[in-house]
Structure formats: structure tokens, C-alpha cells
Design a protein around this motif. Structure first.
Motif, PDB file in Angstrom:
ATOM      1  N   ALA A   1       0.830  -1.206   0.000  1.00  0.00           N
ATOM      2  CA  ALA A   1       0.000   0.000   0.000  1.00  0.00           C
ATOM      3  C   ALA A   1       0.865   1.257   0.000  1.00  0.00           C
ATOM      4  CB  ALA A   1      -0.933   0.003   1.214  1.00  0.00           C
TER       5      ALA A   1
ATOM      6  N   PRO B   1      -4.050  -2.889  -0.209  1.00  0.00           N
ATOM      7  CA  PRO B   1      -3.968  -1.718  -1.101  1.00  0.00           C
ATOM      8  C   PRO B   1      -5.309  -1.263  -1.678  1.00  0.00           C
ATOM      9  CG  PRO B   1      -2.122  -3.170  -1.498  1.00  0.00           C
ATOM     10  CD  PRO B   1      -3.050  -3.908  -0.573  1.00  0.00           C
TER      11      PRO B   1
ATOM     12  N   PRO C   1      -6.831  11.049   0.051  1.00  0.00           N
ATOM     13  CA  PRO C   1      -5.547  10.342   0.096  1.00  0.00           C
ATOM     14  C   PRO C   1      -4.890  10.442   1.473  1.00  0.00           C
ATOM     15  CG  PRO C   1      -5.722  11.614  -1.925  1.00  0.00           C
ATOM     16  CD  PRO C   1      -6.884  12.002  -1.065  1.00  0.00           C
TER      17      PRO C   1
ATOM     18  N   THR D   1       2.362   1.705  -3.491  1.00  0.00           N
ATOM     19  CA  THR D   1       1.437   2.125  -4.546  1.00  0.00           C
ATOM     20  C   THR D   1       0.681   3.412  -4.237  1.00  0.00           C
ATOM     21  OG1 THR D   1      -0.268   0.666  -3.606  1.00  0.00           O
ATOM     22  CG2 THR D   1       1.097  -0.238  -5.372  1.00  0.00           C
ATOM     23  N   ASN D   2       0.692   3.868  -2.984  1.00  0.00           N
ATOM     24  CA  ASN D   2      -0.140   5.017  -2.622  1.00  0.00           C
ATOM     25  C   ASN D   2       0.603   6.204  -2.017  1.00  0.00           C
ATOM     26  OD1 ASN D   2      -3.231   4.190  -2.863  1.00  0.00           O
ATOM     27  ND2 ASN D   2      -2.131   2.394  -2.106  1.00  0.00           N
TER      28      ASN D   2
ATOM     29  N   ASN E   1       0.631   9.387  -4.106  1.00  0.00           N
ATOM     30  CA  ASN E   1      -0.642  10.110  -4.116  1.00  0.00           C
ATOM     31  C   ASN E   1      -0.851  10.876  -2.823  1.00  0.00           C
ATOM     32  OD1 ASN E   1      -1.365   9.211  -6.676  1.00  0.00           O
ATOM     33  ND2 ASN E   1      -2.341   7.352  -5.885  1.00  0.00           N
TER      34      ASN E   1
ATOM     35  N   SER F   1      -6.191   7.869   3.902  1.00  0.00           N
ATOM     36  CA  SER F   1      -5.807   6.482   3.626  1.00  0.00           C
ATOM     37  C   SER F   1      -4.588   6.057   4.434  1.00  0.00           C
ATOM     38  CB  SER F   1      -5.534   6.305   2.133  1.00  0.00           C
ATOM     39  OG  SER F   1      -4.378   7.024   1.733  1.00  0.00           O
TER      40      SER F   1
ATOM     41  N   VAL G   1      -6.975   0.725   0.963  1.00  0.00           N
ATOM     42  CA  VAL G   1      -6.348   2.050   1.036  1.00  0.00           C
ATOM     43  C   VAL G   1      -6.829   2.927  -0.118  1.00  0.00           C
ATOM     44  CG1 VAL G   1      -4.133   3.280   0.891  1.00  0.00           C
ATOM     45  CG2 VAL G   1      -4.318   1.210   2.276  1.00  0.00           C
ATOM     46  N   GLY G   2      -6.900   2.327  -1.319  1.00  0.00           N
ATOM     47  CA  GLY G   2      -7.368   3.066  -2.485  1.00  0.00           C
ATOM     48  C   GLY G   2      -8.811   3.522  -2.337  1.00  0.00           C
TER      49      GLY G   2
ATOM     50  N   SER H   1      -8.924   6.372   0.040  1.00  0.00           N
ATOM     51  CA  SER H   1      -8.353   7.528  -0.642  1.00  0.00           C
ATOM     52  C   SER H   1      -9.370   8.178  -1.571  1.00  0.00           C
ATOM     53  CB  SER H   1      -7.116   7.103  -1.439  1.00  0.00           C
ATOM     54  OG  SER H   1      -6.547   8.183  -2.127  1.00  0.00           O
ATOM     55  N   THR H   2     -10.166   7.339  -2.251  1.00  0.00           N
ATOM     56  CA  THR H   2     -11.160   7.853  -3.202  1.00  0.00           C
ATOM     57  C   THR H   2     -12.375   8.433  -2.497  1.00  0.00           C
ATOM     58  OG1 THR H   2     -10.458   6.220  -4.853  1.00  0.00           O
ATOM     59  CG2 THR H   2     -12.611   7.253  -5.172  1.00  0.00           C
TER      60      THR H   2
END
Length: 384
Positions: free
Chosen positions: A225, A347, A359, A228-229, A232, A362, A350-351, A354-355
Motif C-alpha cells: 500500500a 492496497p 488520500p 502504490t499510494n 498520491n 488512507s 487504502v485506495g 483515498s477515493t
């Protein structure tokens, strides 16, 4: 076992398997080249790495059960050979379908490698040195993962073919299997009936095993996570460009790599149980620091601290689990490697946060994962 000296002639070929284990992380840069070569959409390209990750969930427990019957070294050598075959397929015919098959075999082979390497390392390590050698192995794997994209880029620029990295990795896998095959290792054998699926999954009724498996699930999920995040999160918090925010990813992995080298040294003097508590606290400080950082540079410092904390969690939890039930090492290894599938579950959560929220919010999901590991460290202190 604790009074034994280190037999380096037996230890080195097993440690080499951590080098081979790290080859799987080449899929990141390879996916980029394949996407470019065959003009794939982002959606189609994502099926390639998925073909690797899915086998950790599907095959880990069956591999642990089979390993109980055929032996750890045989399972490890089988994994390295399967991985080598997968790495060699692109040289027979370079197409998207062949690369799909290549990634499939790479995932199967690496799953077998990861299931067998840690318990086999237990057989060639003095008991008190196992946590240190597990951290050393993870450090070796981290270095290979870090160097892989650079090596592939060098081969692409120097020789005009990025796939040469597959050839080097495949040949190394075969040589590692040959060396291990000729190394005499007296494997520990459980004084019980061979493992079955029911006996393996039955271990999850044991709270200690269940909590440790969930720890691996949370740790790997949090690591992926962050990978990949975090860019962002930094972009949203500080209004950065993607190029500048992506530096946070490298900073995190730098922290993990340094932590694993330090862990290999420190675990010779610090017991694994308090060390796990310490690493969880450090990781939580890092996560909290990222949330509270007033400027970009300070955030990078705390991302590095998060990596320092997270870097040794996996090997320490693995060693504690094997210490608790050394006679069930194959089954426990299968369960813990299956828990790597947390990298496919956390992840997206978390995404989603975030959405739906932001972000910035998350980061709290990652904090919850680290908080769980801290709780487990207190549980381990009482029950081991």
C-alpha cells in the motif's frame, strides 16, 4: 541447536536462494517493457503481475503440505528450476502469450521457493542465530529487488535487449539449484504423521498461529500500500508533481533495506520478541510523522523511519512462528507465505479510503496495520 557453530558450507547455498527469491521483483520493470513492446492497455498489462501474486494464495498451503512429504530442499530446488524455465520462455518466442506463461511459471516457482527457503534455513542455522539469518536473507532479497530494474535498464541500453536480465536470472537459478543439490543437509523431520490440508488449516485454530499469519497479511499489505499510494498521499498533502512525490517510494524501500541489514546484526544481541515491539513502535512513529509533517522534506524523513520499522517485521514474525512450533515448520511456512496475499487486499482498501474520503485519510489504514503488529508483539511477549 543453540550450541552449534555456523556451518557456512551449508548456509551459503541456502542464503543464495534468497538471491533467487528476489528475482521475482523484476516483474515491475518487465511489465513496463512488455506494455511498451506490445502496446498494451494499462488494464491488460496488470494481468501479468497478477499472474505472479495469485499463486502465493493458491499454492502456499498445498506446497507446505507436499513439502512435508518430499522435503524442503527438494521443494526449493523444484521451485528454482520452475522459475528458471519461466525466465527462459521469452527466448523461445517473444509474444504477450509467452510472457503470460513466463510470469505464470515465475509465480509458481517463486511461491515454492518462499515456502521452502525459510524452514530450510532453520535446519542449517544455530537456533539462536535464526532471526539474524532470516533478516540477512531478507536484506539480500531487498538488494536484488532494488538492483533488478537498474540491471534491466543497463542491459537494455548497453545491449539493446532488456530480456537479457531474464537470461542472467534463469542461469543463476539453475546454478543455485545445482549447488544446493550437491550440498549435504540433514533436514529436521517431524515426529508425527505427514501434513494434510486439514492439519495445516487446523493450525489456524491456534490463536498464536492465526495472529502471526494475520500479522504477515497486515505487514505485506501495508508495504504494498505504501509502495502504490505514498506518492498520491504526498501529492495531495503538499501539491507535488508525480515525479517528486514518487521519491517517497524509494525512500521507504531505502529504509527497509537498511533496516534488514541492521536487523541481521542487532538480532545477534537483541531477542526477537522485544525487537518486534521496537520495530512496530518505530513504524507507528513513522506513520504518525507522515500525517503530521508540515513540509515535504520532513515527510520523507518519517517515510524513511516507517521503512526502518517495517523492514524486519516479516523475518522476526517468521522466526517467532517457527520457534513456537518447530515440528510444524512446513505447515506454518505455507500459511505464512499464503498470508502474503495481504498485498492484494490491503492496497484496494487504502485506495477506496483515498477515493471516498481523501488520500491523506488512507494513511490511517496503514497505521491500523502497524498498530495490529504492535498489539501482536505484546501478545507474543506473554505467550512465547
Amino acid at each position: 541447536m543453540t550450541a552449534q557453530k555456523v556451518n557456512w558450507s551449508r548456509l551459503f547455498p541456502v542464503l543464495l536462494s534468497f538471491v533467487v527469491m528476489g528475482f521475482v521483483d523484476i516483474i515491475g520493470v518487465a511489465t513496463g517493457y512488455i506494455k511498451q513492446d506490445f502496446e498494451l492497455t494499462n488494464f491488460a498489462a496488470q494481468f501479468l503481475p497478477m499472474m505472479v501474486l495469485v499463486w502465493f494464495f493458491v499454492l502456499s498451503v498445498p506446497a507446505g503440505v507436499l513439502q512435508d512429504k518430499v522435503g524442503k530442499r527438494n521443494m526449493l530446488n523444484t521451485g528454482m528450476v520452475i522459475q528458471a524455465i519461466g525466465l527462459g520462455l521469452p527466448f523461445l518466442h517473444y509474444s504477450f502469450g509467452m510472457m503470460f506463461a513466463s510470469f505464470l511459471l515465475l509465480g509458481i516457482g517463486n511461491t515454492l521457493i518462499q515456502v521452502s527457503t525459510n524452514p530450510l534455513l532453520q535446519d542449517v542455522s544455530p537456533g539462536d542465530k535464526l532471526p539474524s539469518f532470516l533478516s540477512a536473507g531478507q536484506f539480500i532479497k531487498a538488494m536484488i529487488s532494488f538492483a533488478g530494474p537498474l540491471f534491466a535498464t543497463f542491459l537494455a541500453v548497453r545491449f539493446g535487449d532488456w530480456k537479457l536480465v531474464f537470461a542472467v536470472y534463469g542461469i543463476t537459478s539453475v546454478l543455485a539449484a545445482i549447488w544446493l543439490g550437491f550440498t549435504p543437509i540433514a533436514e529436521s523431520k517431524p515426529e508425527r504423521k505427514p501434513a494434510t490440508f486439514s492439519s495445516c488449516f487446523g493450525l489456524l485454530k491456534n490463536r498464536f498461529v492465526l495472529f502471526m499469519a494475520l500479522s504477515i497479511f497486515m505487514i505485506v499489505g501495508a508495504e504494498v500500500a505504501i509502495n502504490t499510494n505514498i506518492a498520491n498521499i504526498l501529492m495531495a498533502k503538499f501539491g507535488l508533481t508525480l515525479e517528486k512525490a514518487a521519491i517517497g517510494i524509494s525512500v521507504f524501500f531505502a529504509g527497509e533495506t537498511i533496516a534488514r541489514l541492521g536487523g541481521a546484526i542487532l538480532l545477534n544481541w537483541i531477542k526477537p520478541r522485544p525487537f518486534l515491539m521496537l520495530t512496530a513502535l518505530v513504524a507507528l512513529v513513522g506513520v504518525g510523522g507522515v500525517l503530521l509533517s508540515p513540509v515535504y522534506f520532513v515527510a520523507l524523513v518519517f517515510i524513511f523511519i516507517t521503512g526502518l520499522g517495517a523492514g524486519n517485521m516479516f523475518p522476526v514474525i517468521f522466526s517467532l512462528s517457527l520457534e513456537k512450533m518447530p515440528g510444524r515448520a512446513n505447515e506454518i511456512s505455507g500459511l505464512l507465505i499464503m498470508a502474503i496475499s495481504g498485498g492484494a487486499v490491503i492496497p484496494p482498501v487504502v485506495g477506496l479510503v483515498s477515493t471516498v474520503v481523501s488520500p491523506f485519510a488512507s494513511m490511517f489504514v496503514i497505521g491500523v496495520c502497524m498498530l495490529y503488529v504492535l498489539w501482536v508483539s505484546f501478545y507474543v511477549k506473554k505467550h512465547l
